[in-house]
Design a protein around this motif. Structure first.
Motif, PDB file in Angstrom:
ATOM      1  N   PHE A  90     -37.067 -19.888  18.209  1.00  0.00           N
ATOM      2  CA  PHE A  90     -36.142 -19.217  17.301  1.00  0.00           C
ATOM      3  C   PHE A  90     -36.746 -19.206  15.894  1.00  0.00           C
ATOM      4  N   SER A  91     -36.173 -18.392  15.030  1.00  0.00           N
ATOM      5  CA  SER A  91     -36.694 -18.239  13.677  1.00  0.00           C
ATOM      6  C   SER A  91     -36.582 -19.512  12.845  1.00  0.00           C
ATOM      7  N   ASP A  92     -35.778 -20.481  13.294  1.00  0.00           N
ATOM      8  CA  ASP A  92     -35.695 -21.767  12.592  1.00  0.00           C
ATOM      9  C   ASP A  92     -36.606 -22.823  13.213  1.00  0.00           C
ATOM     10  N   GLY A  93     -37.399 -22.430  14.225  1.00  0.00           N
ATOM     11  CA  GLY A  93     -38.347 -23.343  14.840  1.00  0.00           C
ATOM     12  C   GLY A  93     -37.895 -23.989  16.135  1.00  0.00           C
ATOM     13  N   GLU A  94     -36.612 -23.888  16.466  1.00  0.00           N
ATOM     14  CA  GLU A  94     -36.130 -24.465  17.726  1.00  0.00           C
ATOM     15  C   GLU A  94     -36.786 -23.755  18.909  1.00  0.00           C
ATOM     16  N   ALA A  95     -37.215 -24.529  19.899  1.00  0.00           N
ATOM     17  CA  ALA A  95     -37.850 -23.945  21.086  1.00  0.00           C
ATOM     18  C   ALA A  95     -36.822 -23.229  21.946  1.00  0.00           C
ATOM     19  N   VAL A  96     -37.221 -22.116  22.545  1.00  0.00           N
ATOM     20  CA  VAL A  96     -36.388 -21.411  23.515  1.00  0.00           C
ATOM     21  C   VAL A  96     -36.605 -22.066  24.876  1.00  0.00           C
ATOM     22  N   THR A  97     -35.516 -22.447  25.516  1.00  0.00           N
ATOM     23  CA  THR A  97     -35.566 -23.094  26.823  1.00  0.00           C
ATOM     24  C   THR A  97     -34.586 -22.416  27.767  1.00  0.00           C
ATOM     25  N   ALA A  98     -34.531 -22.892  28.986  1.00  0.00           N
ATOM     26  CA  ALA A  98     -33.546 -22.356  29.925  1.00  0.00           C
ATOM     27  C   ALA A  98     -32.132 -22.558  29.393  1.00  0.00           C
ATOM     28  N   ALA A  99     -31.916 -23.664  28.680  1.00  0.00           N
ATOM     29  CA  ALA A  99     -30.589 -23.931  28.108  1.00  0.00           C
ATOM     30  C   ALA A  99     -30.186 -22.869  27.094  1.00  0.00           C
ATOM     31  N   SER A 100     -31.168 -22.231  26.448  1.00  0.00           N
ATOM     32  CA  SER A 100     -30.862 -21.164  25.490  1.00  0.00           C
ATOM     33  C   SER A 100     -30.184 -19.983  26.174  1.00  0.00           C
ATOM     34  N   PHE A 101     -30.540 -19.753  27.432  1.00  0.00           N
ATOM     35  CA  PHE A 101     -29.948 -18.638  28.179  1.00  0.00           C
ATOM     36  C   PHE A 101     -28.671 -19.048  28.907  1.00  0.00           C
ATOM     37  N   GLU A 102     -28.587 -20.306  29.327  1.00  0.00           N
ATOM     38  CA  GLU A 102     -27.312 -20.810  29.850  1.00  0.00           C
ATOM     39  C   GLU A 102     -26.254 -20.683  28.755  1.00  0.00           C
ATOM     40  N   ARG A 103     -26.621 -21.104  27.544  1.00  0.00           N
ATOM     41  CA  ARG A 103     -25.717 -21.012  26.398  1.00  0.00           C
ATOM     42  C   ARG A 103     -25.375 -19.554  26.098  1.00  0.00           C
ATOM     43  N   ALA A 104     -26.347 -18.667  26.200  1.00  0.00           N
ATOM     44  CA  ALA A 104     -26.121 -17.247  25.916  1.00  0.00           C
ATOM     45  C   ALA A 104     -25.058 -16.660  26.835  1.00  0.00           C
ATOM     46  N   ILE A 105     -25.201 -16.922  28.124  1.00  0.00           N
ATOM     47  CA  ILE A 105     -24.244 -16.375  29.086  1.00  0.00           C
ATOM     48  C   ILE A 105     -22.878 -16.994  28.892  1.00  0.00           C
ATOM     49  N   ASP A 106     -22.824 -18.330  28.805  1.00  0.00           N
ATOM     50  CA  ASP A 106     -21.533 -19.013  28.657  1.00  0.00           C
ATOM     51  C   ASP A 106     -20.819 -18.583  27.378  1.00  0.00           C
ATOM     52  N   ARG A 107     -21.572 -18.475  26.269  1.00  0.00           N
ATOM     53  CA  ARG A 107     -20.955 -18.137  24.988  1.00  0.00           C
ATOM     54  C   ARG A 107     -20.474 -16.695  24.979  1.00  0.00           C
ATOM     55  N   ALA A 108     -21.279 -15.791  25.511  1.00  0.00           N
ATOM     56  CA  ALA A 108     -20.868 -14.384  25.531  1.00  0.00           C
ATOM     57  C   ALA A 108     -19.621 -14.189  26.377  1.00  0.00           C
ATOM     58  N   VAL A 109     -19.567 -14.842  27.517  1.00  0.00           N
ATOM     59  CA  VAL A 109     -18.395 -14.722  28.394  1.00  0.00           C
ATOM     60  C   VAL A 109     -17.150 -15.295  27.705  1.00  0.00           C
ATOM     61  N   ALA A 110     -17.335 -16.374  26.940  1.00  0.00           N
ATOM     62  CA  ALA A 110     -16.198 -16.986  26.253  1.00  0.00           C
ATOM     63  C   ALA A 110     -15.684 -16.125  25.101  1.00  0.00           C
ATOM     64  N   LEU A 111     -16.584 -15.329  24.494  1.00  0.00           N
ATOM     65  CA  LEU A 111     -16.207 -14.602  23.273  1.00  0.00           C
ATOM     66  C   LEU A 111     -15.962 -13.113  23.449  1.00  0.00           C
ATOM     67  N   SER A 112     -16.494 -12.517  24.504  1.00  0.00           N
ATOM     68  CA  SER A 112     -16.452 -11.056  24.629  1.00  0.00           C
ATOM     69  C   SER A 112     -15.829 -10.613  25.950  1.00  0.00           C
ATOM     70  N   THR A 113     -14.812  -9.761  25.865  1.00  0.00           N
ATOM     71  CA  THR A 113     -14.213  -9.246  27.098  1.00  0.00           C
ATOM     72  C   THR A 113     -15.200  -8.350  27.837  1.00  0.00           C
ATOM     73  N   GLN A 114     -16.106  -7.674  27.106  1.00  0.00           N
ATOM     74  CA  GLN A 114     -17.122  -6.862  27.773  1.00  0.00           C
ATOM     75  C   GLN A 114     -18.093  -7.745  28.552  1.00  0.00           C
ATOM     76  N   ALA A 115     -18.527  -8.841  27.945  1.00  0.00           N
ATOM     77  CA  ALA A 115     -19.421  -9.760  28.648  1.00  0.00           C
ATOM     78  C   ALA A 115     -18.715 -10.393  29.841  1.00  0.00           C
ATOM     79  N   GLN A 116     -17.444 -10.704  29.683  1.00  0.00           N
ATOM     80  CA  GLN A 116     -16.666 -11.251  30.806  1.00  0.00           C
ATOM     81  C   GLN A 116     -16.691 -10.293  31.985  1.00  0.00           C
ATOM     82  N   ALA A 117     -16.481  -9.006  31.703  1.00  0.00           N
ATOM     83  CA  ALA A 117     -16.474  -8.005  32.771  1.00  0.00           C
ATOM     84  C   ALA A 117     -17.849  -7.896  33.423  1.00  0.00           C
ATOM     85  N   LEU A 118     -18.903  -8.029  32.636  1.00  0.00           N
ATOM     86  CA  LEU A 118     -20.266  -7.930  33.173  1.00  0.00           C
ATOM     87  C   LEU A 118     -20.643  -9.136  34.030  1.00  0.00           C
TER      88      LEU A 118
END
Length: 199
Positions: free
Chosen positions: A91-119
Protein backbone atom coordinates in the motif's frame (compact mmCIF):
# COMPACT_ATOMS: atom_id res chain seq x y z
CA UNK A 1 -16.78 17.37 -12.62
CA UNK A 2 -13.74 17.38 -14.87
CA UNK A 3 -10.82 14.96 -14.79
CA UNK A 4 -7.55 16.47 -15.99
CA UNK A 5 -4.57 14.19 -16.61
CA UNK A 6 -1.23 15.90 -16.09
CA UNK A 7 2.38 14.84 -15.52
CA UNK A 8 3.68 11.63 -17.06
CA UNK A 9 0.23 10.53 -18.23
CA UNK A 10 0.04 13.43 -20.70
CA UNK A 11 2.39 14.58 -23.43
CA UNK A 12 4.81 17.33 -22.38
CA UNK A 13 2.98 20.62 -22.05
CA UNK A 14 -0.45 19.06 -22.68
CA UNK A 15 -3.40 18.20 -20.46
CA UNK A 16 -6.04 15.59 -21.24
CA UNK A 17 -9.52 16.48 -19.96
CA UNK A 18 -12.19 13.80 -19.48
CA UNK A 19 -15.74 14.56 -18.32
CA UNK A 20 -16.76 12.34 -15.38
CA UNK A 21 -20.50 12.65 -14.67
CA UNK A 22 -21.82 11.00 -11.56
CA UNK A 23 -19.36 12.16 -8.87
CA UNK A 24 -21.30 13.81 -6.04
CA UNK A 25 -19.02 16.34 -4.31
CA UNK A 26 -21.50 16.61 -1.43
CA UNK A 27 -21.00 13.00 -0.37
CA UNK A 28 -17.30 12.20 -0.11
CA UNK A 29 -17.77 8.57 0.95
CA UNK A 30 -19.64 7.88 -2.29
CA UNK A 31 -16.55 8.55 -4.38
CA UNK A 32 -13.44 8.41 -2.17
CA UNK A 33 -13.89 4.94 -0.57
CA UNK A 34 -13.74 2.07 -3.10
CA UNK A 35 -15.88 -0.18 -0.88
CA UNK A 36 -18.90 2.06 -1.41
CA UNK A 37 -18.11 4.02 -4.60
CA UNK A 38 -20.99 3.12 -6.88
CA UNK A 39 -21.18 5.70 -9.67
CA UNK A 40 -19.42 5.60 -13.02
CA UNK A 41 -17.47 8.74 -12.13
CA UNK A 42 -16.33 7.33 -8.81
CA UNK A 43 -15.31 4.05 -10.44
CA UNK A 44 -13.25 5.97 -13.00
CA UNK A 45 -11.66 8.09 -10.29
CA UNK A 46 -10.62 5.15 -8.11
CA UNK A 47 -9.70 2.63 -10.81
CA UNK A 48 -6.00 3.60 -10.97
CA UNK A 49 -5.71 3.31 -7.18
CA UNK A 50 -6.95 -0.28 -7.07
CA UNK A 51 -5.00 -3.52 -6.88
CA UNK A 52 -7.33 -6.45 -7.50
CA UNK A 53 -7.00 -10.21 -7.40
CA UNK A 54 -7.81 -10.23 -11.11
CA UNK A 55 -8.34 -7.49 -13.66
CA UNK A 56 -9.04 -7.00 -17.34
CA UNK A 57 -6.46 -5.81 -19.84
CA UNK A 58 -6.94 -4.46 -23.34
CA UNK A 59 -5.84 -7.73 -24.94
CA UNK A 60 -8.39 -10.03 -23.30
CA UNK A 61 -12.10 -10.36 -22.71
CA UNK A 62 -11.36 -12.55 -19.70
CA UNK A 63 -9.92 -11.51 -16.34
CA UNK A 64 -6.21 -12.13 -15.79
CA UNK A 65 -4.23 -12.28 -12.53
CA UNK A 66 -3.20 -8.97 -11.01
CA UNK A 67 -2.34 -9.40 -7.30
CA UNK A 68 -2.77 -13.17 -7.62
CA UNK A 69 0.11 -15.24 -8.95
CA UNK A 70 -2.26 -17.14 -11.26
CA UNK A 71 -5.94 -17.75 -11.79
CA UNK A 72 -7.47 -19.52 -8.79
CA UNK A 73 -7.38 -23.23 -8.14
CA UNK A 74 -11.01 -24.40 -8.23
CA UNK A 75 -12.19 -27.36 -6.19
CA UNK A 76 -15.24 -28.61 -4.34
CA UNK A 77 -17.21 -29.14 -7.53
CA UNK A 78 -16.71 -25.52 -8.57
CA UNK A 79 -17.55 -23.98 -5.20
CA UNK A 80 -14.10 -23.32 -3.72
CA UNK A 81 -11.64 -20.81 -5.19
CA UNK A 82 -8.10 -20.54 -3.82
CA UNK A 83 -5.90 -17.63 -4.85
CA UNK A 84 -2.22 -17.25 -4.05
CA UNK A 85 -1.23 -13.63 -3.52
CA UNK A 86 2.01 -12.52 -5.16
CA UNK A 87 4.72 -11.13 -2.91
CA UNK A 88 6.02 -7.60 -3.39
CA UNK A 89 2.82 -5.53 -3.49
CA UNK A 90 2.41 -2.77 -0.92
CA UNK A 91 0.00 0.00 0.00
CA UNK A 92 1.03 3.63 -0.39
CA UNK A 93 1.80 3.79 3.36
CA UNK A 94 4.19 0.82 3.12
CA UNK A 95 1.92 -1.91 4.51
CA UNK A 96 2.38 -5.19 2.64
CA UNK A 97 -0.52 -6.55 0.59
CA UNK A 98 -1.43 -10.04 1.78
CA UNK A 99 -4.30 -12.47 1.41
CA UNK A 100 -5.84 -10.77 4.46
CA UNK A 101 -6.01 -7.53 2.43
CA UNK A 102 -8.49 -9.22 0.09
CA UNK A 103 -10.40 -11.04 2.83
CA UNK A 104 -10.85 -7.59 4.39
CA UNK A 105 -11.84 -6.12 1.01
CA UNK A 106 -14.65 -8.59 0.45
CA UNK A 107 -15.91 -8.54 4.04
CA UNK A 108 -15.82 -4.73 4.25
CA UNK A 109 -17.50 -4.16 0.90
CA UNK A 110 -20.29 -6.60 1.73
CA UNK A 111 -20.81 -4.90 5.10
CA UNK A 112 -20.96 -1.40 3.60
CA UNK A 113 -22.47 -1.70 0.12
CA UNK A 114 -25.79 -3.19 -0.96
CA UNK A 115 -24.32 -3.57 -4.47
CA UNK A 116 -21.38 -5.57 -3.12
CA UNK A 117 -23.79 -7.63 -1.02
CA UNK A 118 -25.72 -8.53 -4.16
CA UNK A 119 -22.50 -9.45 -5.98
CA UNK A 120 -21.33 -11.71 -3.15
CA UNK A 121 -24.72 -13.17 -2.15
CA UNK A 122 -23.49 -16.68 -2.99
CA UNK A 123 -20.31 -16.42 -0.90
CA UNK A 124 -20.46 -18.72 2.11
CA UNK A 125 -16.98 -18.09 3.50
CA UNK A 126 -13.83 -16.03 2.90
CA UNK A 127 -10.61 -16.91 4.71
CA UNK A 128 -6.95 -15.92 4.49
CA UNK A 129 -3.99 -18.00 5.60
CA UNK A 130 -0.52 -16.79 4.72
CA UNK A 131 -0.48 -16.01 1.00
CA UNK A 132 -3.64 -18.05 0.32
CA UNK A 133 -7.13 -16.59 0.01
CA UNK A 134 -9.95 -19.12 -0.11
CA UNK A 135 -13.50 -18.23 -1.09
CA UNK A 136 -16.25 -20.82 -0.76
CA UNK A 137 -19.52 -20.40 -2.64
CA UNK A 138 -22.90 -21.91 -1.89
CA UNK A 139 -23.10 -23.20 -5.49
CA UNK A 140 -20.90 -23.11 -8.60
CA UNK A 141 -20.91 -19.73 -10.38
CA UNK A 142 -19.15 -19.29 -13.72
CA UNK A 143 -19.01 -15.49 -13.31
CA UNK A 144 -17.53 -15.40 -9.82
CA UNK A 145 -13.94 -14.55 -10.76
CA UNK A 146 -15.06 -11.75 -13.07
CA UNK A 147 -16.96 -10.12 -10.20
CA UNK A 148 -13.70 -9.80 -8.27
CA UNK A 149 -12.41 -7.41 -10.96
CA UNK A 150 -14.77 -4.69 -9.69
CA UNK A 151 -13.42 -1.79 -7.62
CA UNK A 152 -15.45 -2.83 -4.57
CA UNK A 153 -12.94 -5.63 -4.00
CA UNK A 154 -9.63 -3.72 -4.24
CA UNK A 155 -6.97 -4.65 -1.72
CA UNK A 156 -7.93 -2.95 1.56
CA UNK A 157 -5.42 -1.90 4.24
CA UNK A 158 -5.65 -2.91 7.88
CA UNK A 159 -6.11 0.76 8.78
CA UNK A 160 -9.44 1.00 6.91
CA UNK A 161 -12.26 1.92 9.31
CA UNK A 162 -15.22 -0.38 9.80
CA UNK A 163 -17.49 2.29 8.35
CA UNK A 164 -17.22 4.17 5.07
CA UNK A 165 -14.31 6.60 4.94
CA UNK A 166 -14.65 10.22 3.84
CA UNK A 167 -10.85 10.55 3.73
CA UNK A 168 -8.51 8.77 1.33
CA UNK A 169 -7.35 5.26 2.27
CA UNK A 170 -3.86 3.98 1.51
CA UNK A 171 -4.00 2.36 -1.93
CA UNK A 172 -2.08 -0.52 -3.51
CA UNK A 173 -2.63 0.36 -7.16
CA UNK A 174 -0.16 2.33 -9.27
CA UNK A 175 -1.65 5.59 -7.97
CA UNK A 176 -3.09 6.77 -4.68
CA UNK A 177 -5.23 9.70 -3.54
CA UNK A 178 -2.81 12.30 -2.25
CA UNK A 179 -5.48 14.78 -1.21
CA UNK A 180 -9.22 15.23 -1.47
CA UNK A 181 -11.76 17.95 -0.82
CA UNK A 182 -15.34 18.49 -1.98
CA UNK A 183 -14.00 20.32 -5.03
CA UNK A 184 -10.69 18.63 -5.83
CA UNK A 185 -9.03 15.22 -5.74
CA UNK A 186 -5.37 14.66 -6.61
CA UNK A 187 -4.16 11.15 -7.50
CA UNK A 188 -0.42 10.64 -7.59
CA UNK A 189 2.27 8.04 -8.15
CA UNK A 190 5.81 8.55 -6.83
CA UNK A 191 7.13 11.62 -8.63
CA UNK A 192 4.08 12.28 -10.83
CA UNK A 193 0.54 13.59 -10.57
CA UNK A 194 -1.96 11.60 -12.62
CA UNK A 195 -5.38 13.16 -12.06
CA UNK A 196 -6.33 16.62 -10.86
CA UNK A 197 -10.10 16.54 -10.48
CA UNK A 198 -11.93 19.80 -9.93
CA UNK A 199 -15.67 20.38 -9.74
Amino acid sequence: CVVTLVGSAAAAGEAIVVQTPGIDPASATSWIDHSVANTNGAQLLLYPTCLKLVNYDEDSDDPTPEAATAMPAVSGGGTTYTFTIAAGHAFSDGEAVTAASFERAIDRAVALSTQAQALMVDVADVSAAGSALTVTLTAPAADFVSRLALNFFCATPSTAPAGASATPLPAAGPYYVQSASPTEVVLVTPGDTLFDIAA
